[in-house]
Design a protein around this motif. Structure first.
Motif: not given
Length: 268
Positions: A54-76
């Motif tokens: 979704g939108y939230d996920i794509d935005v967060a993934n793009e930010i993380a990529k540029r900030a040098g982070y890898s995201l470990q996602w969880e749905q809750t």
């Protein structure tokens, strides 16, 4: 000679182990635990394979990529987002979250919002008699039974205007169904989010006349800007995240992602 070879071998093994340990530490430091509630669509949802998208996920993934982070996602569940921040189970959460004094006292917010919604009055395409909240007096307007912010505002309006009441119809149906009821004439108008209305138009082809409320009325109803939330121990993550978020705002990437999911630019 053999003793020297053994010593060198031990030293080499130690160097390899230290490099491996440093690599694992660096990798661990670059991994962020992030969570979302998996709804509503198109902000985020869960695919049949269990992937959060979704939108939230794509935005967060793009930010993380540029900030040098890898995201470990969880749905809750939605309440568990905040419990997870409290326990430092998550460093970041995202779920179309607005800024409130209560949340600001406990958590860190991103400096910039990543989505700005609009609160609107929606009427049939051929109606021009309703342009303000006051014009809703005597008109049938649906509200939810759960007491969302839009419903609470309209109920408060009626309390403040005992001689000029909006005919509020409590509905158990989802908001998109209520919006569709405006197009079919079941209701005279609705007060809801522009994101919802545009999504109904996209999925059903129904047409509406949409009136964007003045900013002061929107803010009186509900906050319209969405932010990322961080745990109090994640200030360094927040700093890098904010820099990357500012970058995708400036170069138009955020706008592009918004158009992908909403066919509308909610980035600013």
């Amino acid at each position: 000679m053999m003793k020297k070879i053994i010593v060198l071998a031990v030293m080499a093994a130690a160097v390899v182990m230290n490099l491996a340990a440093a690599g694992k530490k660096e990798q661990a430091e670059n991994v962020i635990r992030i969570a979302g509630a998996g709804g509503p669509k198109p902000y985020q949802w869960v695919e049949t394979n269990g992937t959060l998208v979704g939108y939230d996920i794509d935005v967060a993934n793009e930010i993380a990529k540029r900030a040098g982070y890898s995201l470990q996602w969880e749905q809750t569940e939605f309440p568990a987002l905040f419990l997870g921040l409290d326990a430092n189970k998550y460093q970041v959460v995202v779920n179309n979250l607005s800024k409130t004094p209560e949340r600001a006292a406990k958590y860190l917010y991103s400096d910039e919002y990543y989505l700005r919604n609009r609160i609107v009055i929606v009427v049939r395409k051929d109606r021009t008699d309703i342009k303000t909240i006051d014009d809703l007096v005597g008109k049938k307007v649906p509200i939810g039974s759960g007491g969302n912010t839009h419903s609470l505002y309209l109920q408060a309006y009626n309390k403040e205007h005992p001689d000029a009441q909006i005919d509020l119809i409590v509905s158990e149906t989802e908001v998109p169904v209520q919006v569709a009821g405006v197009a079919t004439g079941q209701y005279d108008a609705g007060v809801t989010d522009l994101v919802v209305v545009n999504n109904v138009i996209k999925e059903t082809g129904l047409e509406f006349n949409i009136i964007v409320l003045p900013d002061e009325i929107q803010e009186a109803i509900a906050p319209t800007r969405s932010y990322f939330l961080f745990s109090q121990s994640s200030k360094e993550i927040q700093r890098k995240w904010d820099a990357a978020l500012a970058e995708i705002i400036a170069d138009g990437t955020l706008s592009t992602i918004s158009l992908k999911y909403f066919d509308y630019d909610y980035s600013r």
